[in-house]
Design a protein around this motif. Structure first.
Motif, mmCIF file in Angstrom:
data_model
loop_
_atom_site.group_PDB
_atom_site.id
_atom_site.type_symbol
_atom_site.label_atom_id
_atom_site.label_comp_id
_atom_site.label_asym_id
_atom_site.label_seq_id
_atom_site.Cartn_x
_atom_site.Cartn_y
_atom_site.Cartn_z
ATOM 1 N N TYR A 90 0.854 -1.183 0.000
ATOM 2 C CA TYR A 90 0.000 0.000 0.000
ATOM 3 C C TYR A 90 0.892 1.237 0.000
ATOM 4 N N SER A 91 0.514 2.233 -0.837
ATOM 5 C CA SER A 91 1.318 3.449 -0.945
ATOM 6 C C SER A 91 0.398 4.648 -1.060
ATOM 7 N N GLU A 92 0.815 5.772 -0.480
ATOM 8 C CA GLU A 92 0.069 7.017 -0.626
ATOM 9 C C GLU A 92 0.976 8.189 -0.281
ATOM 10 N N GLU A 93 0.527 9.377 -0.658
ATOM 11 C CA GLU A 93 1.190 10.619 -0.254
ATOM 12 C C GLU A 93 0.164 11.455 0.493
ATOM 13 N N THR A 94 0.544 11.890 1.692
ATOM 14 C CA THR A 94 -0.396 12.635 2.526
ATOM 15 C C THR A 94 0.386 13.340 3.637
ATOM 16 N N TRP A 95 -0.340 14.128 4.443
ATOM 17 C CA TRP A 95 0.281 14.779 5.586
ATOM 18 C C TRP A 95 0.418 13.799 6.738
ATOM 19 N N LYS A 99 6.252 14.318 16.279
ATOM 20 C CA LYS A 99 6.017 14.289 17.724
ATOM 21 C C LYS A 99 5.626 15.670 18.253
ATOM 22 N N ASP A 100 6.249 16.721 17.708
ATOM 23 C CA ASP A 100 5.967 18.077 18.185
ATOM 24 C C ASP A 100 4.649 18.632 17.642
ATOM 25 N N GLY A 101 3.922 17.827 16.886
ATOM 26 C CA GLY A 101 2.638 18.259 16.343
ATOM 27 C C GLY A 101 2.729 18.835 14.947
ATOM 28 N N GLY A 102 3.942 19.108 14.475
ATOM 29 C CA GLY A 102 4.116 19.628 13.127
ATOM 30 C C GLY A 102 3.790 18.583 12.079
ATOM 31 N N LEU A 103 3.421 19.045 10.908
ATOM 32 C CA LEU A 103 3.058 18.153 9.825
ATOM 33 C C LEU A 103 4.126 18.176 8.736
ATOM 34 N N PHE A 104 4.272 17.060 8.046
ATOM 35 C CA PHE A 104 5.155 17.008 6.882
ATOM 36 C C PHE A 104 4.486 16.162 5.818
ATOM 37 N N TRP A 105 4.788 16.458 4.552
ATOM 38 C CA TRP A 105 4.187 15.736 3.439
ATOM 39 C C TRP A 105 4.994 14.461 3.207
ATOM 40 N N ALA A 106 4.347 13.329 3.386
ATOM 41 C CA ALA A 106 5.057 12.054 3.384
ATOM 42 C C ALA A 106 4.629 11.172 2.222
ATOM 43 N N HIS A 107 5.614 10.524 1.617
ATOM 44 C CA HIS A 107 5.339 9.418 0.702
ATOM 45 C C HIS A 107 5.577 8.145 1.512
ATOM 46 N N ILE A 108 4.522 7.345 1.692
ATOM 47 C CA ILE A 108 4.643 6.150 2.527
ATOM 48 C C ILE A 108 4.406 4.903 1.691
ATOM 49 N N ALA A 109 5.088 3.832 2.067
ATOM 50 C CA ALA A 109 4.920 2.538 1.406
ATOM 51 C C ALA A 109 4.913 1.460 2.480
ATOM 52 N N ILE A 110 3.808 0.754 2.593
ATOM 53 C CA ILE A 110 3.676 -0.342 3.556
ATOM 54 C C ILE A 110 3.675 -1.661 2.798
ATOM 55 N N THR A 111 4.532 -2.576 3.203
ATOM 56 C CA THR A 111 4.632 -3.880 2.556
ATOM 57 C C THR A 111 4.303 -4.969 3.563
ATOM 58 N N ALA A 112 3.439 -5.884 3.173
ATOM 59 C CA ALA A 112 3.124 -7.032 4.024
ATOM 60 C C ALA A 112 4.259 -8.050 3.944
ATOM 61 N N LEU A 113 4.728 -8.535 5.092
ATOM 62 C CA LEU A 113 5.812 -9.509 5.154
ATOM 63 C C LEU A 113 5.219 -10.876 5.473
ATOM 64 N N ARG A 114 5.441 -11.821 4.593
ATOM 65 C CA ARG A 114 4.865 -13.162 4.771
ATOM 66 C C ARG A 114 5.960 -14.213 4.695
ATOM 67 N N GLY A 115 5.745 -15.292 5.401
ATOM 68 C CA GLY A 115 6.681 -16.404 5.388
ATOM 69 C C GLY A 115 6.438 -17.305 4.193
ATOM 70 N N ASP A 116 7.225 -18.366 4.118
ATOM 71 C CA ASP A 116 7.082 -19.302 3.009
ATOM 72 C C ASP A 116 5.697 -19.929 2.967
ATOM 73 N N ASP A 117 5.036 -20.011 4.128
ATOM 74 C CA ASP A 117 3.692 -20.587 4.175
ATOM 75 C C ASP A 117 2.607 -19.524 3.980
#
Length: 303
Positions: A90-95, A99-117
């Motif tokens: 899953y990938s998206e670009e968003t705010w 930690k300090d409450g400030g925002l930044f424009w992020a490109h994020i990529a989440i990858t599911a990690l699966r075993g051989d099974d």
């Protein structure tokens, strides 16, 4: 056998040991791992620098820690993990939130990690801070919108750098005067050459007065500019002091709006009024020269 996306001549455990310090020490990109429920298990230095949380603060926390309040309320962390689990990525670009409450424009990529099974082992997440690129895109969009507005209003701008004596003339203003090409930077005297000779001295006085006494600004006036073909064109001009950057030198920024049609309409109105006055005067002279016994009256209609 699961598909191999990363090839290595080393045994798997040795490759993992080599990649681990590289990922942990990476500073430009935030990289971290999560368990199947989305709780953070590994947190690299780039994530700490980008998001502001130390490894001790982040590890054990849920992914939702890094989302804005609005995204948490709409269940976006669970949505993103669910999409990654279902589709593998899953990938998206968003705010995103620091930690300090400030925002930044992020490109994020989440990858599911699966075993051989094919059992879900967890998730990896990579984040890049694209705030600067986002701001540049927004600036470019704003420039395009301003360009459309200036074109629609038949307007252009100029900027006088008083400390250097240079004057920037915008592309829009040059195009209105029949010139091609990009914005130009000219010295003060060369810039005055664009002004009609009959208006030049008055305009110079206004600018020099504003330089000597900033309180005389803003200045507003109507004046003629010379087009490239030698014809003149009327503009309404307004200018005031402006500081381009914090603690930077003051600049005199002006806008010119084409009023040629208005001036032509005004001249036509004055011409018609003058003609009307002349006709009234002529008619008055005729009446004065008539014999005193002549009476003007409406002729009754037949019937």
């Amino acid at each position: 056998m699961s598909e191999r996306f990363l090839a290595s001549a080393l045994p798997q455990h040795e490759a993992a040991e080599l990649y681990r310090p590289m990922v942990v020490g990476l500073r430009e990109v935030a990289v971290f791992l999560m368990d199947p429920l989305g709780y953070i298990t590994v947190w690299n230095r780039g994530a700490q620098d980008m998001k502001g949380y130390t490894a001790d603060e982040a590890i054990g926390s849920h992914l939702s820690l890094l989302y804005t309040e609005q995204d948490r309320e709409r269940g976006w962390p669970q949505h993103n993990l669910g999409c990654a689990a279902k589709n593998g990525f899953y990938s998206e670009e968003t705010w995103r939130k620091r930690k300090d409450g400030g925002l930044f424009w992020a490109h994020i990529a989440i990858t599911a990690l699966r075993g051989d099974d094919e059992q879900l082992l967890g998730f990896s997440k990579i984040t890049m801070d694209l705030t600067r690129h986002r701001l540049l895109e927004q600036c470019e969009k704003e420039k395009q919108e301003i360009d459309l507005i200036l074109r629609a209003a038949q307007a252009g701008t100029w900027k006088w750098h008083v400390d250097s004596g240079q004057v920037e003339i915008s592309r829009q203003l040059l195009e209105l005067l029949g010139h091609d090409g990009q914005a130009r930077e000219l010295d003060f005297e060369a810039c005055l050459e664009f002004v009609h000779p009959d208006d030049r001295a008055r305009f110079r006085t206004l600018l020099e007065d504003a330089r000597r006494d900033p309180c005389t600004a803003p200045i507003e006036t109507e004046l003629r500019f010379l087009r490239q073909d030698g014809a003149c064109q009327w503009f309404f001009l307004r200018a005031n002091w402006h500081r381009g950057i914090e603690n930077g030198p003051m600049q005199f920024l002006g806008a010119c709006v084409g009023i040629d049609n208005l001036k032509l309409a005004e001249e036509e109105k004055q011409r018609l009024l003058s003609q009307l006055r002349q006709e009234r005067a002529r008619f008055s002279d005729i009446l004065e020269q008539m014999p005193s016994g002549i009476v003007l009256a409406d002729v009754p209609s037949a019937g």
